[in-house]
Design a protein around this motif. Structure first.
Motif, PDB file in Angstrom:
ATOM      1  N   ARG A 139      52.709 -10.740  -7.656  1.00  0.00           N
ATOM      2  CA  ARG A 139      52.286  -9.985  -8.839  1.00  0.00           C
ATOM      3  C   ARG A 139      51.324 -10.812  -9.697  1.00  0.00           C
ATOM      4  NH1 ARG A 139      58.265  -7.805  -9.751  1.00  0.00           N
ATOM      5  NH2 ARG A 139      58.113  -5.827  -8.614  1.00  0.00           N
ATOM      6  N   ILE A 140      51.594 -12.101  -9.812  1.00  0.00           N
ATOM      7  CA  ILE A 140      50.724 -12.985 -10.593  1.00  0.00           C
ATOM      8  C   ILE A 140      49.333 -13.053  -9.978  1.00  0.00           C
ATOM      9  CG2 ILE A 140      50.347 -15.406 -11.220  1.00  0.00           C
ATOM     10  CD1 ILE A 140      53.436 -15.580 -11.595  1.00  0.00           C
ATOM     11  N   LEU A 145      43.536 -11.203  -9.516  1.00  0.00           N
ATOM     12  CA  LEU A 145      42.474 -10.609  -8.702  1.00  0.00           C
ATOM     13  C   LEU A 145      42.033  -9.242  -9.219  1.00  0.00           C
ATOM     14  CD1 LEU A 145      43.752 -11.674  -5.178  1.00  0.00           C
ATOM     15  CD2 LEU A 145      41.612 -12.417  -6.254  1.00  0.00           C
ATOM     16  N   ALA A 146      42.773  -8.679 -10.161  1.00  0.00           N
ATOM     17  CA  ALA A 146      42.315  -7.448 -10.807  1.00  0.00           C
ATOM     18  C   ALA A 146      41.093  -7.713 -11.681  1.00  0.00           C
ATOM     19  CB  ALA A 146      43.440  -6.855 -11.651  1.00  0.00           C
ATOM     20  N   LYS A 147      40.907  -8.984 -12.045  1.00  0.00           N
ATOM     21  CA  LYS A 147      39.832  -9.362 -12.964  1.00  0.00           C
ATOM     22  C   LYS A 147      38.666 -10.053 -12.274  1.00  0.00           C
ATOM     23  CE  LYS A 147      42.950 -11.726 -15.141  1.00  0.00           C
ATOM     24  NZ  LYS A 147      43.681 -12.627 -16.078  1.00  0.00           N
ATOM     25  N   ALA A 148      38.827 -10.404 -10.997  1.00  0.00           N
ATOM     26  CA  ALA A 148      37.787 -11.173 -10.312  1.00  0.00           C
ATOM     27  C   ALA A 148      37.893 -10.934  -8.807  1.00  0.00           C
ATOM     28  CB  ALA A 148      37.943 -12.667 -10.600  1.00  0.00           C
ATOM     29  N   GLU A 179      51.547  -2.274  -2.390  1.00  0.00           N
ATOM     30  CA  GLU A 179      51.461  -2.057  -3.834  1.00  0.00           C
ATOM     31  C   GLU A 179      50.539  -3.073  -4.512  1.00  0.00           C
ATOM     32  OE1 GLU A 179      54.923  -4.237  -6.313  1.00  0.00           O
ATOM     33  OE2 GLU A 179      55.698  -2.800  -4.873  1.00  0.00           O
ATOM     34  N   PHE A 180      50.257  -4.156  -3.814  1.00  0.00           N
ATOM     35  CA  PHE A 180      49.373  -5.181  -4.370  1.00  0.00           C
ATOM     36  C   PHE A 180      47.930  -4.853  -3.970  1.00  0.00           C
ATOM     37  CE2 PHE A 180      53.490  -7.337  -3.570  1.00  0.00           C
ATOM     38  CZ  PHE A 180      53.860  -7.520  -4.906  1.00  0.00           C
ATOM     39  N   THR A 181      47.382  -3.857  -4.624  1.00  0.00           N
ATOM     40  CA  THR A 181      46.084  -3.313  -4.205  1.00  0.00           C
ATOM     41  C   THR A 181      44.947  -4.312  -4.368  1.00  0.00           C
ATOM     42  OG1 THR A 181      45.810  -2.331  -6.412  1.00  0.00           O
ATOM     43  CG2 THR A 181      46.769  -0.939  -4.689  1.00  0.00           C
ATOM     44  N   ILE A 183      45.212  -7.633  -4.100  1.00  0.00           N
ATOM     45  CA  ILE A 183      45.341  -8.588  -2.996  1.00  0.00           C
ATOM     46  C   ILE A 183      44.811  -7.965  -1.713  1.00  0.00           C
ATOM     47  CG2 ILE A 183      47.008  -9.757  -1.491  1.00  0.00           C
ATOM     48  CD1 ILE A 183      48.654 -10.435  -3.954  1.00  0.00           C
ATOM     49  N   GLU A 184      45.108  -6.691  -1.489  1.00  0.00           N
ATOM     50  CA  GLU A 184      44.614  -6.025  -0.283  1.00  0.00           C
ATOM     51  C   GLU A 184      43.090  -5.979  -0.260  1.00  0.00           C
ATOM     52  OE1 GLU A 184      46.460  -4.850   2.478  1.00  0.00           O
ATOM     53  OE2 GLU A 184      47.864  -6.173   1.444  1.00  0.00           O
ATOM     54  N   ALA A 185      42.479  -5.697  -1.396  1.00  0.00           N
ATOM     55  CA  ALA A 185      41.007  -5.681  -1.468  1.00  0.00           C
ATOM     56  C   ALA A 185      40.431  -7.074  -1.265  1.00  0.00           C
ATOM     57  CB  ALA A 185      40.569  -5.112  -2.812  1.00  0.00           C
ATOM     58  N   TRP A 186      41.101  -8.085  -1.813  1.00  0.00           N
ATOM     59  CA  TRP A 186      40.692  -9.482  -1.643  1.00  0.00           C
ATOM     60  C   TRP A 186      40.786  -9.895  -0.174  1.00  0.00           C
ATOM     61  CZ3 TRP A 186      44.733 -13.246  -0.744  1.00  0.00           C
ATOM     62  CH2 TRP A 186      44.345 -14.592  -0.821  1.00  0.00           C
ATOM     63  N   LYS A 187      41.866  -9.480   0.501  1.00  0.00           N
ATOM     64  CA  LYS A 187      42.001  -9.762   1.924  1.00  0.00           C
ATOM     65  C   LYS A 187      40.825  -9.166   2.710  1.00  0.00           C
ATOM     66  CE  LYS A 187      45.985  -8.835   3.796  1.00  0.00           C
ATOM     67  NZ  LYS A 187      47.256  -8.114   4.035  1.00  0.00           N
ATOM     68  N   ALA A 188      40.434  -7.956   2.353  1.00  0.00           N
ATOM     69  CA  ALA A 188      39.304  -7.319   3.054  1.00  0.00           C
ATOM     70  C   ALA A 188      38.017  -8.098   2.827  1.00  0.00           C
ATOM     71  CB  ALA A 188      39.146  -5.881   2.573  1.00  0.00           C
TER      72      ALA A 188
END
Length: 210
Positions: A139-140, A145-148, A179-181, A183-188
């Motif tokens: 969650r942290i 990653l929601a901001k960058a 649910e960690f959307t 993180i999922e976008a960062w992984k992509a």
């Protein structure tokens, strides 16, 4: 002769951090399979010859032998001039996240995966505790990653590669990862990097599987 040798096995996310760094920076490197699941790292001879700490990854380069994934990532950033900090402030920020990763983000998730998926212990008080702690750490990172797009400096750095150690592992740990959307976008975004490979494609697997 390869420039680098990495003692590793595919199921190790900590080894994957170093292997992915070598891969993405285009180095000439060779994986050296370590038979962890049959006890090789517990053998005194292996500890005497390879790593007294009894762990992978171990990187061999230019007569040096380096252990601990965060230290290896920093060394490779210095050697290759890629994915490292641009200034002292970024260096501190990268280490802040790599220390968080080693202490919480990777630590709890890796222990959960090892027990629940690789040792098949089933659900216990320990796996429940680890899942709760791993979820809190996720969650942290997800909020950050929601901001960058990446962890530090708006670009891929060794902080991302450290945190990415276990996020591509295929086993189901019982965590609601979808649910960690962020993180999922960062992984992509990491997967889109030229040369990216899945850990099970990049390193030799136990039992000779690749």
């Amino acid at each position: 002769m390869p420039d680098y040798k990495l003692h590793c096995f595919a199921e190790s996310g900590n080894a994957y951090k170093a292997a992915l760094m070598l891969q993405l920076t285009g180095q000439n490197w060779q994986p050296v399979f370590v038979d962890f699941f049959n006890g090789q790292t517990r053998e005194q001879a292996w500890r005497d010859e390879v790593n007294e700490q009894g762990e992978v990854p171990v990187l061999e380069h230019a007569g040096k032998s380096l252990t601990q994934s965060a230290l290896i990532l920093e060394y490779l950033a210095q050697q290759t001039g890629q994915f490292g900090p641009r200034d002292a402030d970024e260096k501190r920020e990268i280490w802040r996240w790599m220390l968080f990763d080693n202490h919480k983000f990777t630590s709890y998730y890796a222990a959960l995966r090892f027990l629940f998926c690789l040792k098949n212990t089933g659900e216990t008080d320990v796996t429940q505790f680890l899942r709760e702690r791993a979820t809190a750490a996720y969650r942290i990172v997800d909020a950050h990653l929601a901001k960058a797009p990446f962890m530090v400096g708006g670009r891929l750095t060794i902080a991302d590669l450290s945190l990415a150690g276990y996020v591509f592992m295929p086993e189901d740990t019982g965590m609601a990862l979808a649910e960690f959307t962020h993180i999922e976008a960062w992984k992509a975004r990491i997967q889109a990097m030229p040369g990216w490979k899945h850990p099970y494609e990049l390193m030799p697997r136990t039992g000779g599987q690749h």
